[in-house]
Design a protein around this motif. Structure first.
Motif, PDB file in Angstrom:
ATOM      1  N   LEU A  70       1.066 -10.216  -8.945  1.00  0.00           N
ATOM      2  CA  LEU A  70       0.319  -9.690  -7.633  1.00  0.00           C
ATOM      3  C   LEU A  70       1.040  -8.590  -6.981  1.00  0.00           C
ATOM      4  O   LEU A  70       2.262  -8.566  -6.756  1.00  0.00           O
ATOM      5  N   LEU A  71       0.588  -7.823  -6.758  1.00  0.00           N
ATOM      6  CA  LEU A  71       1.058  -6.444  -6.157  1.00  0.00           C
ATOM      7  C   LEU A  71       0.895  -6.311  -4.683  1.00  0.00           C
ATOM      8  O   LEU A  71       1.733  -6.328  -3.679  1.00  0.00           O
ATOM      9  N   ILE A  72      -0.424  -6.363  -4.277  1.00  0.00           N
ATOM     10  CA  ILE A  72      -0.861  -6.430  -2.605  1.00  0.00           C
ATOM     11  C   ILE A  72      -2.363  -6.777  -2.834  1.00  0.00           C
ATOM     12  O   ILE A  72      -3.086  -6.714  -3.910  1.00  0.00           O
ATOM     13  N   ALA A  73      -2.702  -7.527  -1.565  1.00  0.00           N
ATOM     14  CA  ALA A  73      -4.062  -7.877  -1.498  1.00  0.00           C
ATOM     15  C   ALA A  73      -4.573  -7.604  -0.153  1.00  0.00           C
ATOM     16  O   ALA A  73      -3.844  -7.186   0.780  1.00  0.00           O
ATOM     17  N   ILE A  74      -5.915  -7.494   0.041  1.00  0.00           N
ATOM     18  CA  ILE A  74      -6.593  -7.153   1.272  1.00  0.00           C
ATOM     19  C   ILE A  74      -7.812  -8.313   1.436  1.00  0.00           C
ATOM     20  O   ILE A  74      -8.530  -8.588   0.263  1.00  0.00           O
ATOM     21  N   ARG A  75      -8.280  -8.578   2.575  1.00  0.00           N
ATOM     22  CA  ARG A  75      -9.427  -9.024   3.061  1.00  0.00           C
ATOM     23  C   ARG A  75     -10.186  -8.038   3.686  1.00  0.00           C
ATOM     24  O   ARG A  75      -9.888  -7.257   4.259  1.00  0.00           O
ATOM     25  N   PRO A  76     -11.642  -8.312   3.616  1.00  0.00           N
ATOM     26  CA  PRO A  76     -12.541  -7.380   4.496  1.00  0.00           C
ATOM     27  C   PRO A  76     -12.518  -7.057   5.777  1.00  0.00           C
ATOM     28  O   PRO A  76     -13.470  -6.278   6.382  1.00  0.00           O
ATOM     29  N   ASP A  77     -11.460  -7.947   6.481  1.00  0.00           N
ATOM     30  CA  ASP A  77     -11.660  -7.746   8.115  1.00  0.00           C
ATOM     31  C   ASP A  77     -10.840  -6.702   8.083  1.00  0.00           C
ATOM     32  O   ASP A  77     -10.496  -6.241   9.505  1.00  0.00           O
ATOM     33  N   VAL A  78      -9.949  -5.870   7.515  1.00  0.00           N
ATOM     34  CA  VAL A  78      -9.282  -4.792   7.751  1.00  0.00           C
ATOM     35  C   VAL A  78      -9.412  -3.634   6.647  1.00  0.00           C
ATOM     36  O   VAL A  78     -10.024  -3.846   5.667  1.00  0.00           O
ATOM     37  N   SER A  79      -9.163  -2.252   7.224  1.00  0.00           N
ATOM     38  CA  SER A  79      -9.484  -1.410   6.403  1.00  0.00           C
ATOM     39  C   SER A  79      -8.519  -0.747   5.442  1.00  0.00           C
ATOM     40  O   SER A  79      -8.827   0.109   4.503  1.00  0.00           O
ATOM     41  N   GLU A  80      -7.176  -1.410   5.930  1.00  0.00           N
ATOM     42  CA  GLU A  80      -6.149  -0.681   5.081  1.00  0.00           C
ATOM     43  C   GLU A  80      -5.059  -1.893   5.245  1.00  0.00           C
ATOM     44  O   GLU A  80      -4.899  -2.478   6.181  1.00  0.00           O
ATOM     45  N   LYS A  81      -4.282  -1.859   4.175  1.00  0.00           N
ATOM     46  CA  LYS A  81      -3.053  -2.594   4.208  1.00  0.00           C
ATOM     47  C   LYS A  81      -1.958  -1.914   3.516  1.00  0.00           C
ATOM     48  O   LYS A  81      -2.200  -1.295   2.220  1.00  0.00           O
ATOM     49  N   LYS A  82      -0.823  -1.925   3.893  1.00  0.00           N
ATOM     50  CA  LYS A  82       0.140  -1.112   3.487  1.00  0.00           C
ATOM     51  C   LYS A  82       1.557  -2.063   3.274  1.00  0.00           C
ATOM     52  O   LYS A  82       1.766  -2.723   4.043  1.00  0.00           O
ATOM     53  N   GLU A  83       2.260  -1.929   2.165  1.00  0.00           N
ATOM     54  CA  GLU A  83       3.334  -2.609   1.870  1.00  0.00           C
ATOM     55  C   GLU A  83       4.282  -1.589   1.004  1.00  0.00           C
ATOM     56  O   GLU A  83       4.034  -1.403  -0.028  1.00  0.00           O
ATOM     57  N   GLY A  84       5.264  -1.245   1.791  1.00  0.00           N
ATOM     58  CA  GLY A  84       6.073  -0.212   1.133  1.00  0.00           C
ATOM     59  C   GLY A  84       5.417   1.203   0.753  1.00  0.00           C
ATOM     60  O   GLY A  84       4.718   1.477   1.551  1.00  0.00           O
ATOM     61  N   ARG A  85       5.520   1.434  -0.552  1.00  0.00           N
ATOM     62  CA  ARG A  85       4.780   2.737  -1.056  1.00  0.00           C
ATOM     63  C   ARG A  85       3.255   2.554  -1.433  1.00  0.00           C
ATOM     64  O   ARG A  85       2.654   3.232  -1.966  1.00  0.00           O
ATOM     65  N   PHE A  86       2.929   1.149  -1.476  1.00  0.00           N
ATOM     66  CA  PHE A  86       1.564   0.684  -1.936  1.00  0.00           C
ATOM     67  C   PHE A  86       0.774   0.373  -0.624  1.00  0.00           C
ATOM     68  O   PHE A  86       0.925  -0.261   0.182  1.00  0.00           O
ATOM     69  N   THR A  87      -0.607   1.114  -0.942  1.00  0.00           N
ATOM     70  CA  THR A  87      -1.320   1.048   0.381  1.00  0.00           C
ATOM     71  C   THR A  87      -2.821   0.602  -0.395  1.00  0.00           C
ATOM     72  O   THR A  87      -3.273   1.320  -1.574  1.00  0.00           O
ATOM     73  N   ILE A  88      -3.482  -0.368   0.295  1.00  0.00           N
ATOM     74  CA  ILE A  88      -5.113  -0.716  -0.122  1.00  0.00           C
ATOM     75  C   ILE A  88      -5.404  -0.067   0.935  1.00  0.00           C
ATOM     76  O   ILE A  88      -5.446  -0.182   2.182  1.00  0.00           O
ATOM     77  N   SER A  89      -6.932   0.814   0.360  1.00  0.00           N
ATOM     78  CA  SER A  89      -7.688   1.236   1.303  1.00  0.00           C
ATOM     79  C   SER A  89      -9.025   0.753   0.970  1.00  0.00           C
ATOM     80  O   SER A  89      -9.434   0.480  -0.234  1.00  0.00           O
ATOM     81  N   PHE A  90      -9.813  -0.053   2.145  1.00  0.00           N
ATOM     82  CA  PHE A  90     -10.957  -0.655   1.679  1.00  0.00           C
ATOM     83  C   PHE A  90     -12.276  -0.261   2.529  1.00  0.00           C
ATOM     84  O   PHE A  90     -12.064  -0.020   3.856  1.00  0.00           O
ATOM     85  N   ASN A  91     -13.221   0.045   1.922  1.00  0.00           N
ATOM     86  CA  ASN A  91     -14.403   0.590   2.667  1.00  0.00           C
ATOM     87  C   ASN A  91     -15.817  -0.356   2.418  1.00  0.00           C
ATOM     88  O   ASN A  91     -16.256  -0.365   1.347  1.00  0.00           O
ATOM     89  N   LYS A  92     -15.919  -1.266   3.333  1.00  0.00           N
ATOM     90  CA  LYS A  92     -16.759  -2.316   3.140  1.00  0.00           C
ATOM     91  C   LYS A  92     -17.997  -1.917   3.020  1.00  0.00           C
ATOM     92  O   LYS A  92     -18.911  -2.352   2.159  1.00  0.00           O
ATOM     93  N   SER A  93     -18.520  -0.996   3.786  1.00  0.00           N
ATOM     94  CA  SER A  93     -19.835  -0.357   3.666  1.00  0.00           C
ATOM     95  C   SER A  93     -20.161   0.346   2.038  1.00  0.00           C
ATOM     96  O   SER A  93     -21.334   0.108   1.626  1.00  0.00           O
ATOM     97  N   ALA A  94     -19.162   1.050   1.715  1.00  0.00           N
ATOM     98  CA  ALA A  94     -19.504   1.504   0.491  1.00  0.00           C
ATOM     99  C   ALA A  94     -19.089   0.563  -0.531  1.00  0.00           C
ATOM    100  O   ALA A  94     -19.394   0.919  -1.855  1.00  0.00           O
ATOM    101  N   LYS A  95     -18.663  -0.420  -0.610  1.00  0.00           N
ATOM    102  CA  LYS A  95     -18.182  -1.387  -1.232  1.00  0.00           C
ATOM    103  C   LYS A  95     -17.281  -0.966  -2.383  1.00  0.00           C
ATOM    104  O   LYS A  95     -17.331  -1.256  -3.630  1.00  0.00           O
ATOM    105  N   GLN A  96     -16.282  -0.527  -1.870  1.00  0.00           N
ATOM    106  CA  GLN A  96     -15.294   0.258  -2.596  1.00  0.00           C
ATOM    107  C   GLN A  96     -13.712  -0.133  -2.161  1.00  0.00           C
ATOM    108  O   GLN A  96     -13.583  -0.090  -0.915  1.00  0.00           O
TER     109      GLN A  96
END
Lengths: 115, 111
Positions: A46-72
């Motif tokens: 596991l590197l990093i994970a996100i839940r749909p209540d936030v649009s972005e999560k950052k851990e060091g150099r790794f970032t998840i961007s989440f777009n709930k409306s686009a399902k991406q």
């Protein structure tokens, strides 16, 4: 509807550049989106994970961007390093599935970072 | 802390021979357990998962079977291996928090 589509299949980035891997899903019941990193001959970790209540999560150099409306959702690796060379898998799960935590995995992206 | 073990690490078997891969988890109770197969350069295919002793769900029909004789032990078996059974077999565990933790894997080559 249970699929998670991941792109690109492979990615070549120069050291210091930004690596971007994208995933898309259809099932709106998915509520957990992890990314796994796998080095050759090893199990995914596991590197990093996100839940749909936030649009972005950052851990060091790794970032998840989440777009709930686009399902991406996407993984961004800033200042990519040769040590980041690995296969990356996105995944999704429906935490309300009875009594199990089945993850639906994308097909993987092989990242190569050249010095 | 929790750890997951798989053995053997590598295995070379002739076509038609039986198979037994073992996975054990330490440091947790009543985990969900999973068997995945990964073909060379490919994604993760879920084969079996278990939510408790003796409870096995099969995701893909094939000549493989799984058993969970103890809470933290998961076994993958076959009576007769096929060439197509070659791959990297991964065991994983989770405890109701969505995250799955993978073992080191077994590289199986069927000749």
């Amino acid at each position: 509807q249970q699929q998670v589509k991941q792109s690109p299949q492979s990615l070549i980035v120069q050291k210091g550049g930004i690596s971007i891997i994208n995933c898309a899903y259809e099932n709106t019941a998915f509520d957990y989106f992890p990314w796994y990193q796998q080095f050759p001959g090893k199990g995914p970790a596991l590197l990093i994970a996100i839940r749909p209540d936030v649009s972005e999560k950052k851990e060091g150099r790794f970032t998840i961007s989440f777009n709930k409306s686009a399902k991406q959702f996407s993984l961004h690796i800033m200042d990519s390093q040769p040590g980041d060379s690995a296969t990356y898998f996105c995944a999704a799960s429906d935490g309300r599935s009875y009594n199990t935590d089945k993850l639906i995995f994308g097909t993987g992206t092989r990242l190569q970072v050249f010095p | 802390s929790q750890t997951i073990h798989q053995w053997p690490a590598t295995l070379v078997q002739p076509v038609g021979s039986p198979l037994s891969l073992e996975c054990t988890v330490e440091g947790t109770s009543n985990p969900n357990l999973y068997w995945y197969r990964q073909a060379a350069g490919r994604g993760l295919q879920l084969l079996f998962y278990s939510v408790g002793i003796g409870q096995i769900s099969s995701e893909v029909p094939q000549n493989l079977s799984a058993s969970r004789p103890q809470d933290r032990q998961f076994i993958l078996s076959s009576k007769k291996l096929l060439l197509s059974d070659s791959g990297f077999y991964l065991c994983a565990w989770s405890v109701s928090a969505d995250t799955q933790y993978f073992g080191p894997g077994t590289r199986l080559t069927v000749l």
